[in-house]
Design an enzyme around this catalytic site. Structure first.
Site, PDB file in Angstrom:
ATOM      1  N   GLU A 167      97.390 -34.346  42.488  1.00  0.00           N
ATOM      2  CA  GLU A 167      96.049 -34.870  42.704  1.00  0.00           C
ATOM      3  C   GLU A 167      95.057 -33.770  43.107  1.00  0.00           C
ATOM      4  O   GLU A 167      95.340 -32.975  43.997  1.00  0.00           O
ATOM      5  CB  GLU A 167      96.103 -35.969  43.776  1.00  0.00           C
ATOM      6  CG  GLU A 167      94.767 -36.605  44.098  1.00  0.00           C
ATOM      7  CD  GLU A 167      94.063 -37.192  42.874  1.00  0.00           C
ATOM      8  OE1 GLU A 167      94.728 -37.847  42.059  1.00  0.00           O
ATOM      9  OE2 GLU A 167      92.846 -36.979  42.743  1.00  0.00           O
ATOM     10  N   THR A 174      90.975 -39.484  37.709  1.00  0.00           N
ATOM     11  CA  THR A 174      92.432 -39.517  37.519  1.00  0.00           C
ATOM     12  C   THR A 174      92.808 -40.257  36.242  1.00  0.00           C
ATOM     13  O   THR A 174      93.667 -39.808  35.471  1.00  0.00           O
ATOM     14  CB  THR A 174      93.127 -40.218  38.705  1.00  0.00           C
ATOM     15  OG1 THR A 174      92.922 -39.442  39.869  1.00  0.00           O
ATOM     16  CG2 THR A 174      94.628 -40.345  38.471  1.00  0.00           C
ATOM     17  N   HIS A 197      93.796 -35.774  48.141  1.00  0.00           N
ATOM     18  CA  HIS A 197      92.607 -36.401  47.559  1.00  0.00           C
ATOM     19  C   HIS A 197      91.468 -36.279  48.557  1.00  0.00           C
ATOM     20  O   HIS A 197      91.690 -36.341  49.763  1.00  0.00           O
ATOM     21  CB  HIS A 197      92.906 -37.883  47.274  1.00  0.00           C
ATOM     22  CG  HIS A 197      91.859 -38.576  46.453  1.00  0.00           C
ATOM     23  ND1 HIS A 197      90.609 -38.867  46.938  1.00  0.00           N
ATOM     24  CD2 HIS A 197      91.878 -39.012  45.163  1.00  0.00           C
ATOM     25  CE1 HIS A 197      89.899 -39.474  45.981  1.00  0.00           C
ATOM     26  NE2 HIS A 197      90.650 -39.563  44.896  1.00  0.00           N
ATOM     27  N   ASP A 250      94.940 -32.867  38.029  1.00  0.00           N
ATOM     28  CA  ASP A 250      94.159 -33.784  37.189  1.00  0.00           C
ATOM     29  C   ASP A 250      92.710 -33.380  37.014  1.00  0.00           C
ATOM     30  O   ASP A 250      92.120 -33.574  35.964  1.00  0.00           O
ATOM     31  CB  ASP A 250      94.287 -35.239  37.682  1.00  0.00           C
ATOM     32  CG  ASP A 250      93.804 -35.455  39.116  1.00  0.00           C
ATOM     33  OD1 ASP A 250      93.690 -34.473  39.870  1.00  0.00           O
ATOM     34  OD2 ASP A 250      93.561 -36.626  39.472  1.00  0.00           O
ATOM     35  N   HIS A 251      92.105 -32.822  38.062  1.00  0.00           N
ATOM     36  CA  HIS A 251      90.689 -32.433  37.984  1.00  0.00           C
ATOM     37  C   HIS A 251      90.355 -31.618  39.211  1.00  0.00           C
ATOM     38  O   HIS A 251      91.200 -31.447  40.088  1.00  0.00           O
ATOM     39  CB  HIS A 251      89.780 -33.665  37.881  1.00  0.00           C
ATOM     40  CG  HIS A 251      90.104 -34.726  38.906  1.00  0.00           C
ATOM     41  ND1 HIS A 251      89.833 -34.583  40.240  1.00  0.00           N
ATOM     42  CD2 HIS A 251      90.731 -35.928  38.780  1.00  0.00           C
ATOM     43  CE1 HIS A 251      90.256 -35.664  40.893  1.00  0.00           C
ATOM     44  NE2 HIS A 251      90.826 -36.479  40.031  1.00  0.00           N
TER      45      HIS A 251
HETATM   46  C1  GP9 Z   1      94.010 -43.607  43.087  1.00  0.00           C
HETATM   47  C2  GP9 Z   1      94.107 -42.211  42.643  1.00  0.00           C
HETATM   48  C3  GP9 Z   1      92.782 -41.497  42.786  1.00  0.00           C
HETATM   49  O1  GP9 Z   1      95.003 -44.493  42.743  1.00  0.00           O
HETATM   50  O2  GP9 Z   1      94.767 -42.016  41.491  1.00  0.00           O
HETATM   51  O3  GP9 Z   1      91.983 -41.466  41.669  1.00  0.00           O
HETATM   52  P1  GP9 Z   1      90.672 -40.530  41.583  1.00  0.00           P
HETATM   53  O4  GP9 Z   1      89.753 -40.951  42.697  1.00  0.00           O
HETATM   54  O5  GP9 Z   1      91.115 -39.114  41.760  1.00  0.00           O
HETATM   55  O6  GP9 Z   1      90.117 -40.762  40.249  1.00  0.00           O
HETATM   56 MN    MN Z   2      92.397 -37.749  40.783  1.00  0.00          MN
END
Ligand code: GP9
Ligand code: MN
Length: 720
Positions: free
Chosen positions: A262, A310, A428, A488-489
């Site tokens: 993440e 995500t 996150h 992911d980003h």
């Molecule tokens: C939540 C997680 C976060 O289930 O995958 O998503 P994001 O905020 O990074 O798009």
């Molecule tokens: Mn994410």
């Protein structure tokens, strides 16, 4: 007391009083349902207040409309109809939620065959004794009117006063919307989760939102034709990069374990955080994998997500198509579109089983529906794992170490080979998820709290990944598996990068868009235990290129599939990376376009006056990324893959995929049925669980010295 009763009775006997009473009862029932039948995942008192307010504005608005009606009979009948519709919406959702942990979308209601896959006959079993509360008011009203305890008000309501009620409820709704937006910016444009919309705006608003979504998506979909797929296929064939024979199939038949890192940016790899003149390696374990001969590591791999964050990364990584230009593909189309995704392809071509593990609620990003279309047979979300407490979770779900620990009891019963994905969350935004003994990695010392916490949560993630690898080794899964890892980003938004600059040895004053561009890199690593061909590959690529890269390693040629990316290990790779975030931007070994400015990728020098040859080259790059995104949007919004007859993939069997609570029993049933032929880890391990092989020491346990250094009061090393 009697007086009060009489006053109330008189009030209910007026038209306005009657309506306000019904609104009050509806409010009580809704709040009851919110707290008893739905799981709204309320984190803050602000969200709680929003939840309490939101049933009122729209119910008042809708019921208040009846006040414009003069005729007594018509007034009462209309009021009863509107009230009943609101109640049906509430009650059906309450029942539906008990089974699906989600709300009824207009789409699901229309495609009732899919809905009944889980509900239908079992609906009766879902009734609870307290459901009587949902209809008790009807019984009371019917009795009261028949015994003349209540009477009908024959006097039409003043038109102006009626207008005042409409205006008031409109105003209340605007306030509600505003408050919801403060709690969750872009709530409606990005969608996030049905649960988020209901808890902020209520059921009627959610249903209207969902109807609009369905209308918009269906319009384009119904106009799309199979002819459009032909044009797409031409592009795909031209763009296809053939596998590199050196690597093709070297991981054939192995389990695939995808670890979603993440918000993890590439700059964290090999990074050492300097705090008070001491250096702290942030991600020692991932660094060791990055440099290992057993890993294909990519140093110029860029994220390509937009508003779906995500979920966009998941779309890109597993279907080799882009997310949308607006909102999240998972949310808007994920539940319906035909896909040619990794779990589905591997199941159909090589018999892989599949599962996702995630410590957050399953409705987030509409995963509970989108994963079915991707072909995931199982989805173990937070409801399959430990109860969330203040100490083991934060707003995005269970801490990663807990999520991994709780996944094993399911993982070990899956038939091999399997394709599994673990979506981590602890790293996150706002990077404050650690508590208790997991805290300890030093915080950076900038002006920005978000940046300061980022390294500690990344370190926690690194250590969680290491624990999981240790488990894989101890259980024996390791040698049969390929482990794929990707960020992911971005984790630190561009607007914060000038504060980050000094930590990267850069000057905030001279920070440019070029520097922002280079920070869009995320890790991509494919770890194949026992292999010795690994190296750090500098090919420019993006998330869209991941699937063909992986499938070729697994010995699945992607030629037949509609994939827009190119194998990063292929000699034919063109190294042109579209940046979905801003139209027309791209990365490539020679030129980078970011925020509309063009740079020499190697030197970072801005190109403001390109000569003719350079202009032509830049145009070529821009056209290439525009075309790729345009083709992707066509496929996604037109649901074009439903027309594809050449892939050899039958569509996913939605009826058999339910994500219900009996998932583990189902896995065990299969295991039993197969007997000695079962390939699950549990069977291989002599019908014994491997759960105790997973160990997850906290930061304090791993670094007792840190405790002394920081001379904090608590020196205890409590075990879980
Ligand atoms: C939540 C997680 C976060 O289930 O995958 O998503 P994001 O905020 O990074 O798009
Ligand atoms: Mn994410």
């Amino acid at each position: 007391m009697k007086k009060v009763g009489k006053f109330l009775l008189n009030a209910i006997n007026t038209r306005l009083g009657f309506i306000l009473t019904l609104v009050l009862i509806y409010w009580l029932k809704t709040v009851w349902a919110y707290n008893v039948d739905f799981k709204l995942d309320l984190d803050t008192s602000y969200q709680y207040i929003l939840m309490l307010i939101n049933p009122i504005p729209l119910s008042l608005l809708l019921m208040g409309l009846a006040l414009y009606i003069k005729n007594t009979k018509v007034f009462y009948i209309t009021t009863a109809i509107v009230y009943t519709l609101l109640n049906i919406l509430l009650f059906t959702n309450s029942i539906y939620f008990r089974e699906f942990s989600d709300f009824i979308t207009v789409n699901a209601a229309l495609a009732s065959s899919k809905t009944s896959a889980g509900l239908g006959a079992s609906a009766l079993n879902l009734l609870r004794p307290w459901d009587i509360l949902y209809i008790a008011d009807y019984l009371i009203f019917i009795a009261a009117f028949s015994f003349k305890k209540l009477s009908f008000d024959q006097r039409p309501f003043n038109k102006r006063a009626g207008f005042a009620i409409t205006a008031l409820s409109g105003l209340l709704f605007s306030i509600n919307l505003f408050m919801a937006e403060v709690d969750r910016p872009e709530l409606l444009s990005r969608g996030f989760s049905n649960v988020y919309i209901v808890r902020a705006l209520g059921l009627p608003a959610f249903t209207a939102y969902s109807a609009n979504q369905t209308y918009q998506t269906n319009k384009i979909r119904s106009e799309a034709t199979s002819g459009e797929l032909k044009a797409v296929k031409k592009y795909v064939q031209k763009h296809y990069a053939k596998p590199n024979p050196k690597y093709y199939g070297i991981a054939k038949g192995k389990n695939v374990i995808v670890l979603h890192l993440e918000s993890f940016q590439q700059f964290l790899i090999d990074y050492k955080l300097n705090v008070d003149n001491k250096e702290y390696e942030v991600t020692p374990f991932l660094n060791s994998l990055y440099h290992s001969k057993e890993t294909f590591s990519f140093s110029n791999f860029f994220h390509q997500v937009k508003a779906g964050k995500t979920s966009d990364a998941e779309t890109l990584m597993e279907t080799s198509l882009f997310g949308l230009n607006q909102g999240s593909f998972f949310v808007q189309y994920g539940g319906d579109n035909t896909q040619q995704a990794a779990p589905h392809i591997l199941n159909k071509t090589q018999g892989y089983s599949s599962a996702v593990f995630h410590g957050n609620i399953g409705t987030f990003w509409n995963r509970n529906n989108a994963y079915k279309q991707l072909g995931y047979q199982n989805f173990f979300d937070q409801s399959f794992m430990s109860k969330m407490t203040k100490d083991n979770s934060f707003q995005y779900g269970l801490n990663d170490k807990v999520m991994f620990a709780d996944s094993i009891k399911y993982l070990e019963h899956m038939q091999q080979p399997f394709y599994t994905k673990f979506i981590t969350v602890s790293n996150h935004y706002p990077y404050q998820s650690l508590s208790g003994d997991d805290k300890g990695f030093p915080l950076a010392k900038t002006e920005d709290k978000t940046i300061n916490g980022y390294f500690a949560t990344a370190n926690y993630l690194d250590s969680a990944i290491k624990n999981f690898f240790d488990y894989l080794k101890a259980s024996g899964l390791y040698n049969n598996s390929v482990i794929v890892m990707y960020g992911d980003h971005y984790g630190i938004a561009d607007s914060r990068n000038t504060d980050l600059a000094p930590l990267l040895g850069k000057d905030s004053q001279t920070w440019t868009e070029y520097n922002n561009a280079m920070l869009q890199r995320v890790p991509y690593m494919i770890h194949i235990p026992g292999m010795n061909k690994g190296f750090i590959n500098n090919t420019f690529g993006g998330e869209v290129d991941a699937l063909p890269t992986l499938l070729h390693l697994l010995g699945v040629d992607t030629k037949k599939y509609v994939e827009l990316g190119q194998d990063l290990l292929s000699p034919d790779n063109k190294q042109i990376v579209a940046f979905r975030h801003s139209q027309g931007d791209y990365f490539s070994p020679d030129y980078t376009s970011f925020s509309g400015r063009v740079y020499n990728t190697k030197t970072g020098v801005e190109i403001t006056n390109p000569d003719e040859a350079t202009s032509a080259k830049l145009k070529e790059l821009r056209d290439a990324v525009d075309e790729q995104l345009k083709i992707s949007d066509k496929i996604q919004t037109g649901d074009l893959l439903r027309f594809d007859k050449d892939s050899g993939l039958s569509s996913t069997d939605l009826k058999s995929i339910t994500y219900k609570k009996d998932a583990l029993d189902k896995l065990k049933e299969t295991e039993e049925k197969l007997g000695k032929k079962s390939t699950s880890l549990y069977t291989k391990h002599g019908d014994r669980s491997t759960q105790d092989l997973y160990k997850a020491p906290s930061y304090k346990e791993l670094h007792p010295e840190a405790d002394n250094e920081q001379s904090t009061k608590s020196t205890s090393n409590k075990k879980k």
